[in-house]
Scaffold this active site. Structure first.
Site, PDB file in Angstrom:
ATOM      1  N   THR A  60       0.850  -1.368  -0.017  1.00  0.00           N
ATOM      2  CA  THR A  60      -0.045  -0.098   0.036  1.00  0.00           C
ATOM      3  C   THR A  60       0.999   1.384  -0.065  1.00  0.00           C
ATOM      4  OG1 THR A  60      -0.080  -0.115   2.466  1.00  0.00           O
ATOM      5  CG2 THR A  60      -2.143  -1.079   1.060  1.00  0.00           C
ATOM      6  N   TYR A 124       1.148   1.951  -8.093  1.00  0.00           N
ATOM      7  CA  TYR A 124       0.409   1.256  -7.464  1.00  0.00           C
ATOM      8  C   TYR A 124      -0.965   0.904  -8.202  1.00  0.00           C
ATOM      9  CZ  TYR A 124      -2.940   0.971  -3.327  1.00  0.00           C
ATOM     10  OH  TYR A 124      -4.110   0.738  -2.659  1.00  0.00           O
TER      11      TYR A 124
END
Ligand SMILES: NC(=O)c1ccc[n+]([C@@H]2O[C@H](COP(=O)([O-])OP(=O)(O)OC[C@H]3O[C@@H](n4cnc5c(N)ncnc54)[C@H](OP(=O)(O)O)[C@@H]3O)[C@@H](O)[C@H]2O)c1
Length: 284
Positions: A60, A124
């Site tokens: 994350t 991401y």
């Protein structure tokens, strides 16, 4: 639904912690117990009593994913890892619950629906989009798409409280707009989809309430917490001007909640959950 048939993967992160609280009889595993990037470890895991995988595992670190090592880690965990979970879910007739992010979109649309085509701006976001595709190949899957997650862990609200406690008045971006998603609300949504046996698929899964910018969220935190700190508005472009390695972020993070509400789910307003969260943090 029997808790003992639930496996919580990535159990010690923000969401994993909330899932463990909701399902105390479930089996929690952290990355040492089950590394989802290790295909052999995932395939040889004892799946015999598992009917539901709640996957809270992810890479994350949005900015970290832009680095050489972070790019590899992000693809490994967020994509290869999810394909490993999807494969065993298919093979063992398991329901896979996976968490997506609005970073799979570029944020150019006013209100993102579940079927908007992917348009990630960052590593991401790309790895999360590819992970969604992998998760969707499990015949029984729920992909819950969240934004701006707040729970037990490092998050924006705790950062702002920490700054206010030091008497700092921060500059906060005022052109990224969205809604907070409290882990308790995300867990409520996951539980509702499972309990009501909602149609498998992707569900936007945030709190409801009028969207706001990060700067406005920070102001609310200071008001709710009774702090004197002030917020200075700054544009994303200016804020990241001296951070060339930072990931590009979508400006509009607002997810359309119509599909979720059509299931009968009644959302909590993020402002109310924020007030409760801030009061709880300050009473610790
Ligand atoms: N944070 C946000 O603002 C946000 C917004 C939208 C969507 N989401 C999504 O929401 C989900 C939950 O996020 P979160 O904030 O709760 O994440 P988090 O607090 O960063 O926790 C992630 C967890 O994943 C575990 N993990 C990492 N690599 C792993 C591996 N190879 N195998 C097994 N576990 C591994 C980590 O465990 P170890 O510490 O043991 O490595 C950690 O406990 C993620 O899918 C995320 O993409 C987050």
């Amino acid at each position: 639904m029997n808790d003992a048939e639930i496996l919580v993967v990535g159990a010690n992160g923000q969401l994993g912690t909330a899932l463990q609280e909701k399902y105390p009889g479930a089996k929690p595993v952290d990355s040492a117990e089950l590394d989802i990037t290790d295909r052999q470890a995932v395939e040889s895991f004892d799946w015999s009593n598992i009917k539901i995988i709640l996957n809270a595992a992810a890479y994350t670190n949005v900015d970290g994913a832009e680095s050489v090592d972070g790019r590899v880690a992000s693809w490994l965990v967020n994509t290869t890892g999810i394909s490993n979970l999807a494969r065993v879910s298919s093979e063992h007739d398991i329901t896979l619950v996976h968490i997506s992010s609005e970073y799979v979109f570029d944020g150019n649309k006013d209100n993102h629906s579940e079927d908007e085509p992917f348009s990630p701006l960052s590593v991401y976001g790309s790895t999360k989009a590819a992970g969604d595709i992998a998760a969707s190949l499990a015949p029984k899957h729920y992909i819950c798409r969240a934004t701006w997650l707040i729970g037990e862990g490092k998050n924006f609200v705790r950062t702002m409280i920490g700054l206010a406690q030091k008497g700092v008045s921060p500059a906060v971006v005022n052109d990224q707009v969205g809604r907070l998603t409290f882990t308790n609300e995300l867990v409520r949504i996951i539980d509702y989809l499972l309990q009501t046996k909602a149609t498998y698929g992707t569900y936007n899964s945030t709190n409801d309430g009028e969207p706001a910018s990060w700067a406005d969220v920070a102001r609310l935190i200071f008001t709710d917490g009774g702090f004197d700190s002030q917020v200075t508005d700054i544009s994303t472009e200016k804020y990241f001007a001296d951070k060339p390695d930072a990931a590009k972020r979508p400006l509009n993070s607002v997810l359309d909640l119509s599909k979720l509400h059509q299931t009968g789910f009644k959302s909590n307003d993020w402002r109310e959950d924020l007030n409760t969260y801030v009061k709880k943090e300050l009473s610790k």
